[in-house]
Structure formats: C-alpha cells, structure tokens
Design an enzyme around this catalytic site. Structure first.
Site, short mmCIF file in Angstrom:
data_model
loop_
_atom_site.label_atom_id
_atom_site.label_comp_id
_atom_site.label_asym_id
_atom_site.label_seq_id
_atom_site.Cartn_x
_atom_site.Cartn_y
_atom_site.Cartn_z
CG ASP A 86 30.24 10.25 3.09
OD1 ASP A 86 31.29 10.52 3.72
OD2 ASP A 86 30.22 9.72 1.96
CB ILE A 87 32.09 14.76 6.55
CG1 ILE A 87 31.26 14.56 7.83
CG2 ILE A 87 32.57 16.22 6.44
CD1 ILE A 87 29.99 15.36 7.91
CG ASP B 117 37.59 15.09 28.17
OD1 ASP B 117 37.49 15.76 27.12
OD2 ASP B 117 38.67 14.63 28.57
CD GLU C 251 40.94 17.18 26.89
OE1 GLU C 251 41.72 17.55 26.02
OE2 GLU C 251 39.75 16.86 26.64
CB SER D 122 39.13 17.56 23.50
OG SER D 122 40.45 17.29 23.79
CG ASP E 176 36.94 11.54 4.74
OD1 ASP E 176 37.40 11.99 5.81
OD2 ASP E 176 35.74 11.72 4.39
N GLY F 17 32.35 8.56 1.15
CA GLY F 17 32.81 7.32 1.79
C GLY F 17 33.82 7.63 2.90
#
Ligand SMILES: *[C@@H]1O[C@H](CO)[C@@H](O)[C@H](O)[C@H]1NC(C)=O
Ligand SMILES: *[C@@H]1O[C@H](CO)[C@@H](O)[C@H](O)[C@H]1NC(C)=O
Ligand SMILES: *[C@@H]1O[C@H](CO)[C@@H](O)[C@H](O)[C@H]1NC(C)=O
Ligand SMILES: *[C@@H]1O[C@H](CO)[C@@H](O)[C@H](O)[C@H]1NC(C)=O
Ligand SMILES: *[C@@H]1O[C@H](CO)[C@@H](O)[C@H](O)[C@H]1NC(C)=O
Ligand SMILES: *[C@@H]1O[C@H](CO)[C@@H](O)[C@H](O)[C@H]1NC(C)=O
Ligand SMILES: *[C@@H]1O[C@H](CO)[C@@H](O)[C@H](O)[C@H]1NC(C)=O
Ligand SMILES: *[C@@H]1O[C@H](CO)[C@@H](O)[C@H](O)[C@H]1NC(C)=O
Ligand SMILES: *[C@@H]1O[C@H](CO)[C@@H](O)[C@H](O)[C@H]1NC(C)=O
Length: 587
Positions: free
Chosen positions: A525-526, A286, A282, A484, A546, A544
């Site tokens: 937009d996905i 990061d 992690e 992450s 979601d 839009g």
C-alpha cells in the site's frame, strides 16, 4: 425538403417491407465544430470517405455478464474463458439488424465490408455527394487553426427511422479529431545519459533497473516454462522496438535471459525498421521491461502502421478488432499510449471499451499506463474548470497502472507526482471497486469536490515504479520516467503468474480487476505523495485504494499465491494459445 422525403420513401418502398417507417431521423448532431476548427466550405463532391458503421449487437450486456462470471474469483465459471465463437454470439448483430442495414446500403449501391469477426462493424467507402444523400449530411472541410490539419466532417447525420435501433453509430461523422492524437506516456523530461552501472542489483533512486524492480516486488529468478504463454506489447505512432538494443539491455541488466527476442506482428501497414536511429523511446521502454520482468515469456510486438481507418483512434480500435479476429490470443497485452477522455466522443469510447470487454471475456489481461499528467490528463497541461480523466483508463474492463518512485531515505516507494489518476466522466463505477473507492472518497472529504465526477469509474487500479528507469536506446543508456514503465512491469509480472498457473494445469488470469480488488493484501500500500495538476495538489495517496497509486504496488509472491488459490482446475476444453510464436527460450 419535400423532394428529399419523396426520394427516401421511394428508396424505402423498394428496399423494405411496405409497412416500414422510412423517414430519416437525425442520429447524431453537434451544434458547432470544436473550438479551433474553421469551416472552409463544402467538401468536394468526389472526395472518397471511409466510414465505419457499428451495428447494434445481439446481446452486449450478456457479454459483460459473462465477462464478470469468468473473471470473478468464487464464481462457478471463474477461469472458464469464452471461445472466439462464444464471444461472437454476443457481439454479432441479429439477422434482422444485418438484413435491414444491408438492404438499405445495397439499395443505395454502397458496398459494405465487415471489419470485425462478429460482423458488428462494417466499413463503407463512398464519395462525399453520395454520403450527403445517404445520411442527409452536410460534409464540409474543417481546418484546425493551430495545426493546419484538415478534416472532413458533418454537423449532423440521419438514418432511416426504421434503422435507429440497428445502428449504434457511424464514424467518423460528427466527431472531430483531437488536435493531439494518441500519445505515448513516456516522459523524457529527466532524460540523462549515463554510463552503465556495475551493480544493477542495488536500487538507486537515480537509476532503476530490472534487478531493482525484482528486489522491490519480491520477484525470484524464475525460469519460464510455458511456450504457449504469451505477452504482447502494442506499438503506435511510428515507435519502433529495436532488437539490438534489447540484446544490449538484457546483457547488461538481465543476463539470465540474454538472447531473448520478440516476434513482430503488424497491422495497418505497420513496420518495425531496425536502424538504431529509428528506435523509439516508448517502444524500447515497453519491450525492454516487458521482456526482462517476465523473464522471457514469449513476446510479440504489435506495430500499428499509418494506414488506419478508425478515424480519431489512430489504430487503437483497429488493433483491438484485429485481436478479436485472432483464434489464438496472447494472454496479456500492455499499452503505454492513450488519450484524454474528452478527446474522444462518448459513444465511440463506449464501443471501444466493449471491444476490450470481449477480449477480457476470452481470457486476456489488458494493461494501460494511466498517463503522466497527474490530475491534468495524459500529459501535464493547463486545465479549464475540472480535472482531465484519461482514456482508456476510464474503461472499467481494462487495468490501469499508475506510477511510483523510490524514497532515498528508506528505500521504499511513494506516489510519483506525474501518475495520472481520478474519475471517468464517461463510465460509471463498476461494482468490483465500489467499496474501495467509497472509503477513499469518505477519507478525502471535500478535497477537490466539484473538480471530478464522484460517480465515475476510478483509476488507476494498481501501480508500479515509473521514475528514473534505465533503458538502452540506439546503443546508449538513458534514464526516463513514465507510467509507460509501470504498465509493462506489471504486465511482465502477470505473464510470470500466468506461467505458474498454466504449469499447474490452470487457466491464465484474464480480466484482472475483480481478482485484484479482492486481494488488496497482495499489494504494498502506497500512502504518501499525490498527483498535482490543474492548480491543485491533486489526489493524495492514502491507506487503501487511492486515485494516484490504486491498490498499490505488487508483492509478486503474494499475488502469485492468491492467483493459484483462486484458480480452479478447468473443464477440459482447448486452451487458447499462440502456436506460431518462435521459441525464444534459450534454455
Ligand atoms: C453468469 O452467472 C450467473 C450466475 O451463475 C448466471 O445466472 C448467468 O446466466 C451467467 N451469465 C452468463 C452470460 O453466462
Ligand atoms: C549493493 O548492495 C549490497 C548488499 O546490500 C552491498 O554490499 C553493496 O555494497 C552494494 N553495492 C553498491 C555498488 O552499492
Ligand atoms: C532521479 O534522478 C535524478 C538524477 O540523479 C535525481 O536528481 C532525482 O532525485 C531522481 N528522482 C527520484 C524520484 O529519485
Ligand atoms: C498506405 O496505403 C496507401 C494506399 O493503399 C499506400 O499507397 C501506402 O504505401 C500505404 N502506406 C504504407 C506505409 O504501407
Ligand atoms: C496495407 O494494408 C492493406 C490492408 O490491410 C493490405 O491489403 C495491403 O496488402 C497492405 N500493404 C502492404 C504494403 O503491406
Ligand atoms: C541509419 O540511419 C542513419 C540516420 O538516418 C543513416 O545515416 C544510416 O545510414 C542508417 N544505417 C543503415 C544501416 O541503414
Ligand atoms: C479547455 O477548453 C478549450 C476550449 O473549449 C479546449 O479546446 C481545451 O482542449 C480544453 N482543455 C482541456 C485540458 O480540457
Ligand atoms: C459523471 O459520470 C457519469 C457516468 O459516466 C455520467 O453519466 C455523468 O454525465 C457524469 N457527469 C458529468 C458532469 O460529467
Ligand atoms: C492558478 O491559481 C493562480 C493563483 O490562485 C491563478 O492566478 C491562476 O489563474 C490559476 N490558474 C488556472 C489555470 O486556474
């Protein structure tokens, strides 16, 4: 019972004005410990307890008002972030509150230490027998049957009636630690070892690199210039960030800024050992993505150690309070750890969220990975009756980042199925997202109805790629998934935009959400994919906003333009900056 009452009234008449109502009143109670906990009898009288008292603040709602004023484009105060002192004026208890609580504790011979800069959090240490008396409590030992973890808690506690409006909560008392604590949201499920690619600039579905992220989001090769611009990456749970791995990663994937390092800040006796065998998946993910995507904006790794005293929060609250006490703040903080919302008591979640609001009012952007369990929580799990919202994503004053993945056929993105999203049970929906979420709810009709709280704060706010990301760990290339990655990628882009804003003599973005929701066109937009879980297909990604990918993934150029356009030239007062940063720019 009569004797007890007598004792308290005697105590009371000594400590307070005669007119005061000194009866004890139950402040919080639970009927039974959570399932899985078994009582092992009364706690030993002399066991020392470390408790925190959250005092009522002077003006908690005023702080939220001020936060929106400085964070909403178009507002007269947009960008006029509050100083540390301004924030403390809102957060500090009134003199009446501190005096009343101090008098009560002094009289009981209990020493209180302020643990927040505003003085609204106090820490007390006292043995069980004294705590039982002071709070009219019944501290007992509880054992969690699965983990064997022991904890000392009470089923109820009381405070003098007169103090009811002066004390928000005492912690940890009736709130039990969740058997699973703060968790990282990196997933090693597709953990593959690979040899380094020779052409990192090309996006490959099986191996995403910083160069691929830059081409997806239209990030040009920028040289950052503002040394007082700062990015912070939080670390918990013995996750250590390795400098040598960062070097290997930069040489391989972002050679323009090779040599860039991060500085270390520790809290709660935190450390950051550099033996490669101790590098954390992690922490390395990061730090490698925050630094490579921000092109070397001065970065600090904040490592929270094991000696936290914030009860079930594993150092989360400690870190936020530590930052509030700093006179210079990093402008951006990314965190890839979280909880399921139900793991934390509601009151405590609200207090933590308010601390984030205070940091936002001072001009900080707080980004969190939304979680990796789709609609089933931080990580994939069997659900009970309803979807499992995650924390702190449910807090309206942070920016929650979901994940996407590449589509091999056209090189675009679709929702990552693990991307957590949904609706908080603890926080009402804030105004900035009301319209966006309303149209989503009307589009999905009765889908999932009854499984989520339609009046709750909806998340994530935005998303970024989170599948098949390359990192270096202990010298080797690994491929991992998780929101992450999405959070530090988005944070790195915000840090880059802040660099441009500061260079133009303007203020950093600060709390992002009102700005983001006013600029949906600055996102890709996905509109495909969903986040299954809890025996359902989850929420669909649609045109839009979601509940899988939020507003979508960032278009860097458009977002930067929008930020420069929204920003006003600030009134002259000192910009809050971190001056102790070592200069990490090699140019
Ligand atoms: C926020 O802005 C409104 C409108 O400008 C103003 O009336 C209010 O006093 C401001 N609140 C704070 C806390 O600054
Ligand atoms: C990378 O992309 C370039 C331009 O699109 C192309 O010419 C090249 O063959 C690609 N390299 C690899 C290894 O796919
Ligand atoms: C991730 O990489 C693996 C291994 O190459 C591949 O099978 C999988 O399809 C990739 N995932 C996505 C979403 O592209
Ligand atoms: C945590 O605190 C205890 C008591 O003060 C101390 O003995 C211990 O060394 C500390 N742990 C770390 C990692 O510093
Ligand atoms: C551990 O933390 C405590 C409290 O912050 C501090 O007083 C002490 O010096 C620390 N000990 C070490 C070894 O860092
Ligand atoms: C690093 O850790 C490994 C495994 O714990 C150990 O064998 C090795 O000696 C350590 N290296 C150094 C330089 O401390
Ligand atoms: C389901 O309910 C049990 C019993 O109340 C609880 O322990 C568990 O955490 C719940 N699971 C989820 C995902 O909420
Ligand atoms: C739904 O969310 C609101 C806002 O936090 C809360 O007041 C309400 O109790 C929630 N309902 C359920 C069933 O959790
Ligand atoms: C999921 O659905 C299947 C088929 O309807 C059912 O057998 C199973 O009990 C369900 N699981 C949960 C956790 O609801």
């Amino acid at each position: 019972m009569p004797t007890k009452l007598l004792v308290f009234s005697a105590l009371c008449s000594l400590a307070f004005a005669k007119s005061m109502d000194c009866r004890m009143k139950v402040h919080e109670s639970v009927s039974a410990p959570p399932q899985g906990y078994v009582s092992k009898g009364p706690a030993p009288a002399d066991t020392e307890l470390n408790l925190r008292i959250a005092l009522a603040q002077s003006d908690p709602d005023g702080l939220i008002d001020a936060l929106y004023n400085v964070s909403t484009p178009g507002s007269l105060a947009y960008g006029e972030h509050l100083s540390k002192e301004d924030v403390e004026k809102f957060a500090a208890p009134t003199a009446q509150t501190s005096d009343a609580v101090k008098a009560w504790l002094n009289h009981a011979g209990v020493n209180a230490t302020p643990i927040s800069a505003a003085g609204d959090w106090l820490s007390i240490a006292l043995p069980v027998n004294q705590a039982n008396k002071l709070f009219d409590a019944d501290f007992a030992i509880y054992t969690h049957s699965e983990t064997g973890k022991q904890t000392i808690r009470t089923m109820k506690y009381s405070i003098p009636t007169e103090l009811k409006d002066h004390i928000d909560l005492v912690h940890p008392m009736v709130a039990f630690p969740s058997p699973v604590s703060l968790r990282p949201v990196v997933s090693t499920s597709s953990d593959l070892e690979r040899r380094a690619t020779k052409h990192p600039a090309n996006c490959s579905t099986s191996e995403v690199t910083p160069a691929c992220v830059e081409s997806l989001y239209d990030i040009p090769p920028i040289k950052v210039t503002q040394r007082h611009n700062q990015l912070a990456v939080s670390g918990f749970e013995n996750e250590f960030a390795n400098q040598a791995d960062l070097q290997t990663f930069l040489e391989q994937f972002q050679p323009d800024i090779k040599g860039a390092t991060f500085t270390l800040q520790t809290i709660d006796n935190g450390t950051n050992p550099q033996n490669g065998s101790e590098a954390g998946f992690e922490a390395n993910s990061d730090i490698q993505y925050a630094i490579s995507i921000s092109h070397g904006v001065p970065t600090t790794f904040i490592s929270a150690g094991p000696n936290n005293t914030d009860g079930d929060l594993d150092g989360h609250l400690d870190m936020a309070l530590f930052l509030l006490g700093e006179s210079k703040l990093p402008q951006v903080l990314t965190t890839s750890y979280g909880f399921d919302e139900s793991d934390l008591p509601r009151k405590l979640s609200h207090k933590l969220c308010h601390v984030y609001a205070q940091l936002g009012a001072r001009g900080m952007s707080l980004l969190f990975g939304s979680g990796d369990g789709g609609v089933s929580g931080l990580q994939s799990q069997t659900c009970n009756a309803t979807f499992v919202p995650t924390s702190p994503s449910g807090c309206p004053f942070v920016t929650s980042v979901g994940a996407t993945q590449l589509v091999s056929s056209h090189g675009g993105e679709t929702a990552a199925p693990f991307s957590s999203g949904g609706f908080s049970d603890f926080f009402f929906r804030p105004k900035y997202q009301a319209d966006a979420v309303k149209s989503y709810l009307s589009s999905i009709g009765s889908t999932n109805s009854g499984l989520f709280n339609a009046s709750g704060r909806a998340y994530p706010d935005v998303s970024a790629i989170g599948t098949n990301l390359s990192i270096i760990i202990d010298g080797r290339l690994k491929i991992l998934d998780g929101t992450s990655f999405s959070s530090p990628i988005f944070a790195g882009m915000i840090a880059l935009i802040n660099d441009a804003l500061l260079r133009a003599g303007k203020r950093q973005l600060g709390f992002l959400n009102p700005f983001l929701y006013k600029n949906p066109r600055a996102f890709h937009d996905i509109t495909t994919g969903s986040n299954p879980g809890c025996n359902t297909t989850g929420f669909p990604a649609l045109k839009g906003w979601d509940a899988v990918t939020g507003l979508g993934t960032p278009n860097f150029k458009a977002l930067k333009e929008a930020a420069l356009k929204a920003a006003r030239v600030p009134h002259p007062h000192p910009i809050e900056t971190e001056c102790t940063m070592q200069d990490v720019l090699s140019v």
